[in-house]
Scaffold this motif. Structure first.
Motif, PDB file in Angstrom:
ATOM      1  N   ILE A 107       0.833  -1.202   0.000  1.00 45.04           N
ATOM      2  CA  ILE A 107       0.000   0.000   0.000  1.00 45.04           C
ATOM      3  C   ILE A 107       0.868   1.253   0.000  1.00 45.04           C
ATOM      4  CG2 ILE A 107      -1.687   1.322   1.340  1.00 45.04           C
ATOM      5  CD1 ILE A 107      -2.707  -1.436   2.395  1.00 45.04           C
ATOM      6  N   ALA A 108       1.888   1.263   0.873  1.00 47.97           N
ATOM      7  CA  ALA A 108       2.764   2.441   0.969  1.00 47.97           C
ATOM      8  C   ALA A 108       3.513   2.671  -0.329  1.00 47.97           C
ATOM      9  CB  ALA A 108       3.736   2.265   2.127  1.00 47.97           C
ATOM     10  N   ASP A 109       3.983   1.603  -0.965  1.00 50.47           N
ATOM     11  CA  ASP A 109       4.712   1.757  -2.230  1.00 50.47           C
ATOM     12  C   ASP A 109       3.816   2.340  -3.317  1.00 50.47           C
ATOM     13  OD1 ASP A 109       6.991   0.704  -1.104  1.00 50.47           O
ATOM     14  OD2 ASP A 109       6.807  -1.272  -2.046  1.00 50.47           O
ATOM     15  N   ALA A 110       2.565   1.910  -3.339  1.00 51.91           N
ATOM     16  CA  ALA A 110       1.655   2.331  -4.398  1.00 51.91           C
ATOM     17  C   ALA A 110       1.039   3.700  -4.153  1.00 51.91           C
ATOM     18  CB  ALA A 110       0.539   1.294  -4.567  1.00 51.91           C
ATOM     19  N   GLU A 111       0.748   4.012  -2.871  1.00 55.80           N
ATOM     20  CA  GLU A 111      -0.049   5.202  -2.582  1.00 55.80           C
ATOM     21  C   GLU A 111       0.557   6.139  -1.553  1.00 55.80           C
ATOM     22  OE1 GLU A 111      -4.223   4.225  -1.964  1.00 55.80           O
ATOM     23  OE2 GLU A 111      -3.829   2.213  -2.743  1.00 55.80           O
ATOM     24  N   GLY A 112       1.682   5.761  -0.963  1.00 51.86           N
ATOM     25  CA  GLY A 112       2.300   6.600   0.059  1.00 51.86           C
ATOM     26  C   GLY A 112       1.926   6.141   1.452  1.00 51.86           C
ATOM     27  N   ILE A 113       2.722   6.549   2.418  1.00 52.43           N
ATOM     28  CA  ILE A 113       2.536   6.078   3.787  1.00 52.43           C
ATOM     29  C   ILE A 113       1.231   6.574   4.394  1.00 52.43           C
ATOM     30  CG2 ILE A 113       3.806   7.991   4.848  1.00 52.43           C
ATOM     31  CD1 ILE A 113       3.758   4.260   5.914  1.00 52.43           C
ATOM     32  N   ASP A 114       0.720   7.714   3.944  1.00 57.72           N
ATOM     33  CA  ASP A 114      -0.528   8.230   4.511  1.00 57.72           C
ATOM     34  C   ASP A 114      -1.719   7.335   4.182  1.00 57.72           C
ATOM     35  OD1 ASP A 114       0.732  10.401   5.667  1.00 57.72           O
ATOM     36  OD2 ASP A 114       0.441  11.698   3.923  1.00 57.72           O
ATOM     37  N   ARG A 154      13.128   2.468  -3.894  1.00 58.41           N
ATOM     38  CA  ARG A 154      11.998   1.553  -4.085  1.00 58.41           C
ATOM     39  C   ARG A 154      10.889   1.809  -3.076  1.00 58.41           C
ATOM     40  NH1 ARG A 154      16.234  -2.194  -4.336  1.00 58.41           N
ATOM     41  NH2 ARG A 154      15.678  -3.139  -2.328  1.00 58.41           N
ATOM     42  N   HIS A 155      11.271   2.265  -1.888  1.00 54.62           N
ATOM     43  CA  HIS A 155      10.308   2.480  -0.794  1.00 54.62           C
ATOM     44  C   HIS A 155      10.497   3.910  -0.250  1.00 54.62           C
ATOM     45  CE1 HIS A 155       9.766  -1.856  -0.962  1.00 54.62           C
ATOM     46  NE2 HIS A 155      11.053  -2.032  -0.736  1.00 54.62           N
ATOM     47  N   PRO A 156      10.099   4.923  -1.017  1.00 51.74           N
ATOM     48  CA  PRO A 156      10.414   6.313  -0.641  1.00 51.74           C
ATOM     49  C   PRO A 156       9.742   6.805   0.626  1.00 51.74           C
ATOM     50  CG  PRO A 156       8.937   6.234  -2.538  1.00 51.74           C
ATOM     51  CD  PRO A 156       9.391   4.830  -2.301  1.00 51.74           C
ATOM     52  N   TRP A 157       8.844   6.024   1.194  1.00 53.04           N
ATOM     53  CA  TRP A 157       8.156   6.401   2.437  1.00 53.04           C
ATOM     54  C   TRP A 157       8.992   6.089   3.678  1.00 53.04           C
ATOM     55  CZ3 TRP A 157       7.879   1.816   4.994  1.00 53.04           C
ATOM     56  CH2 TRP A 157       7.900   0.649   4.212  1.00 53.04           C
ATOM     57  N   VAL A 158      10.044   5.280   3.537  1.00 51.06           N
ATOM     58  CA  VAL A 158      10.800   4.829   4.714  1.00 51.06           C
ATOM     59  C   VAL A 158      11.377   5.994   5.527  1.00 51.06           C
ATOM     60  CG1 VAL A 158      12.856   3.562   5.477  1.00 51.06           C
ATOM     61  CG2 VAL A 158      11.268   2.519   3.848  1.00 51.06           C
ATOM     62  N   ASP A 210       3.636  -0.271  15.872  1.00 50.13           N
ATOM     63  CA  ASP A 210       4.170  -1.616  15.668  1.00 50.13           C
ATOM     64  C   ASP A 210       4.090  -2.004  14.192  1.00 50.13           C
ATOM     65  OD1 ASP A 210       4.677  -2.036  18.414  1.00 50.13           O
ATOM     66  OD2 ASP A 210       2.594  -2.617  18.753  1.00 50.13           O
ATOM     67  N   LEU A 211       3.019  -1.618  13.531  1.00 48.68           N
ATOM     68  CA  LEU A 211       2.888  -1.888  12.101  1.00 48.68           C
ATOM     69  C   LEU A 211       4.011  -1.202  11.338  1.00 48.68           C
ATOM     70  CD1 LEU A 211       1.322  -3.028   9.690  1.00 48.68           C
ATOM     71  CD2 LEU A 211      -0.056  -0.922   9.699  1.00 48.68           C
ATOM     72  N   HIS A 212       4.299   0.049  11.680  1.00 46.95           N
ATOM     73  CA  HIS A 212       5.392   0.764  11.022  1.00 46.95           C
ATOM     74  C   HIS A 212       6.729   0.053  11.245  1.00 46.95           C
ATOM     75  CE1 HIS A 212       3.000   4.813  11.105  1.00 46.95           C
ATOM     76  NE2 HIS A 212       2.569   3.980  10.181  1.00 46.95           N
ATOM     77  N   GLU A 213       6.935  -0.449  12.457  1.00 42.80           N
ATOM     78  CA  GLU A 213       8.180  -1.151  12.744  1.00 42.80           C
ATOM     79  C   GLU A 213       8.273  -2.440  11.922  1.00 42.80           C
ATOM     80  OE1 GLU A 213      10.955  -2.293  16.601  1.00 42.80           O
ATOM     81  OE2 GLU A 213       9.057  -1.224  16.869  1.00 42.80           O
ATOM     82  N   LEU A 214       7.175  -3.140  11.779  1.00 38.48           N
ATOM     83  CA  LEU A 214       7.156  -4.343  10.944  1.00 38.48           C
ATOM     84  C   LEU A 214       7.466  -3.994   9.493  1.00 38.48           C
ATOM     85  CD1 LEU A 214       3.961  -6.170  12.282  1.00 38.48           C
ATOM     86  CD2 LEU A 214       6.336  -6.821  12.693  1.00 38.48           C
ATOM     87  N   MET A 215       6.946  -2.880   9.024  1.00 35.85           N
ATOM     88  CA  MET A 215       7.182  -2.462   7.640  1.00 35.85           C
ATOM     89  C   MET A 215       8.652  -2.153   7.391  1.00 35.85           C
ATOM     90  SD  MET A 215       3.896   0.058   7.174  1.00 35.85           S
ATOM     91  CE  MET A 215       4.308   0.588   5.499  1.00 35.85           C
ATOM     92  N   VAL A 216       9.258  -1.383   8.300  1.00 39.66           N
ATOM     93  CA  VAL A 216      10.676  -1.031   8.130  1.00 39.66           C
ATOM     94  C   VAL A 216      11.539  -2.287   8.184  1.00 39.66           C
ATOM     95  CG1 VAL A 216      12.619   0.235   9.115  1.00 39.66           C
ATOM     96  CG2 VAL A 216      10.374   1.318   8.986  1.00 39.66           C
ATOM     97  N   ASP A 217      11.215  -3.192   9.093  1.00 32.80           N
ATOM     98  CA  ASP A 217      11.987  -4.427   9.181  1.00 32.80           C
ATOM     99  C   ASP A 217      11.831  -5.255   7.912  1.00 32.80           C
ATOM    100  OD1 ASP A 217      13.582  -6.356  10.914  1.00 32.80           O
ATOM    101  OD2 ASP A 217      11.866  -7.595  10.363  1.00 32.80           O
ATOM    102  N   ARG A 247      -7.270  -0.173   9.173  1.00 32.67           N
ATOM    103  CA  ARG A 247      -8.458  -0.606   8.436  1.00 32.67           C
ATOM    104  C   ARG A 247      -8.082  -1.038   7.020  1.00 32.67           C
ATOM    105  NH1 ARG A 247     -13.817   0.450   9.099  1.00 32.67           N
ATOM    106  NH2 ARG A 247     -13.336   1.947  10.758  1.00 32.67           N
ATOM    107  N   ARG A 248      -7.221  -0.235   6.374  1.00 30.92           N
ATOM    108  CA  ARG A 248      -6.839  -0.542   4.986  1.00 30.92           C
ATOM    109  C   ARG A 248      -6.012  -1.831   4.918  1.00 30.92           C
ATOM    110  NH1 ARG A 248      -5.508   2.372   0.314  1.00 30.92           N
ATOM    111  NH2 ARG A 248      -5.365   0.795  -1.333  1.00 30.92           N
ATOM    112  N   VAL A 249      -5.100  -2.009   5.843  1.00 26.40           N
ATOM    113  CA  VAL A 249      -4.272  -3.215   5.848  1.00 26.40           C
ATOM    114  C   VAL A 249      -5.130  -4.441   6.151  1.00 26.40           C
ATOM    115  CG1 VAL A 249      -2.349  -4.396   6.986  1.00 26.40           C
ATOM    116  CG2 VAL A 249      -2.177  -1.959   6.451  1.00 26.40           C
ATOM    117  N   ALA A 250      -6.063  -4.298   7.078  1.00 28.04           N
ATOM    118  CA  ALA A 250      -6.956  -5.411   7.402  1.00 28.04           C
ATOM    119  C   ALA A 250      -7.737  -5.846   6.171  1.00 28.04           C
ATOM    120  CB  ALA A 250      -7.905  -5.008   8.528  1.00 28.04           C
ATOM    121  N   ALA A 251      -8.239  -4.876   5.406  1.00 24.69           N
ATOM    122  CA  ALA A 251      -8.979  -5.207   4.187  1.00 24.69           C
ATOM    123  C   ALA A 251      -8.075  -5.897   3.172  1.00 24.69           C
ATOM    124  CB  ALA A 251      -9.588  -3.941   3.591  1.00 24.69           C
TER     125      ALA A 251
END
Length: 250
Positions: free
Chosen positions: A41-48, A115-119, A75-82, A53-57
């Motif tokens: 989602i972040a790669d396609a549309e940005g971190i915002d 590749r992941h400009p939101w990081v 915690d989700l952000h930490e999982l993403m960076v890892d 809710r969006r990740v659950a869907a």
């Protein structure tokens, strides 16, 4: 009794929390799946665009059930960076040339962030101690075994290189995002700003800047600039400058 605030009694680290309960049915999802969905989602549309809710869907779960796997958005952000840190393709052993190895790692970091400009918006020092972050740091320190500096200086060097890469890519991303938001092309924007700059500097109020711009030569090759910047950082530490500047032993 005071009402519960919903906060844990003590700080929690997501990596110490069991992935699943010792008893009960097998979970329908896992952290890797959830992190991968959030990264997409972040790669396609940005971190915002990333929300619980969006990740659950995205993974086919209810929003509230997602909290069973990931208690907080932090915690989700930490999982993403890892998860993206796990993309480093690290050799089993360093080459023995610490300077070449760190330059290669800086290039790999630049490519990962592109590749992941939101990081850069999420990254803090705590993310360096996630599982993939620890793997990366261990490799970096193995690469630096040939550098005659103490461990504190080596960690400082890694932080300086990392910060330089973050700044370089962050500037690229900010420029690209600004260009996409403008109603004219980047070349039109650049021409207008150069005309303004020429007018201001040509008036004689900024003689040093006028001379510097006149002698600047052709347009900057940004990849060559990156190589020079990281190379100069490595050169400075290789000469022992940072330790001497701190007043330590030579």
């Amino acid at each position: 009794m005071p009402a519960s605030t919903g906060r844990p009694a003590a700080p929690e680290v997501i990596w110490t929390r069991p992935e699943r309960a010792a008893r009960g049915p097998r979970p329908a999802h896992n952290r890797a799946e959830i992190a991968a969905a959030a990264v997409r989602i972040a790669d396609a549309e940005g971190i915002d665009a990333v929300s619980m809710r969006r990740v659950a869907a995205e993974v086919g779960a209810g929003t509230m059930s997602l909290y069973n796997y990931v208690p907080r958005k932090e915690d989700l952000h930490e999982l993403m960076v890892d998860a993206v840190t796990g993309e480093y393709e690290l050799p089993e052993e360093p080459s023995g040339d610490w300077r070449a190895d760190l330059l290669a790692l800086a290039r790999a970091s630049r490519d990962l962030l592109r590749r992941h400009p939101w990081v850069p918006r999420l990254y803090t020092s705590v993310h360096g101690f996630s599982p993939n972050g620890l793997r990366y740091l261990e490799h970096c320190l193995a690469a630096l075994e040939g550098l005659d500096e103490d461990d504190a200086t080596k960690m400082e060097l890694l932080a300086v290189v990392h910060g330089a890469v973050m700044t370089y890519v962050g500037n690229e991303v900010a420029t690209q995002e600004r260009s996409r938001a403008l109603p004219w092309t980047p070349l039109e924007e650049q021409a207008a700003r150069m005309a303004y700059l020429t007018d201001r500097v040509g008036g004689g109020a900024y003689p040093r800047l006028a001379a510097a711009l006149a002698n600047a030569g052709p347009a900057v090759d940004l990849d060559a600039y990156f190589e020079r910047t990281i190379g100069r950082i490595l050169d400075a530490y290789g000469r022992g400058g940072p330790r001497e500047d701190r007043g330590g032993d030579a």
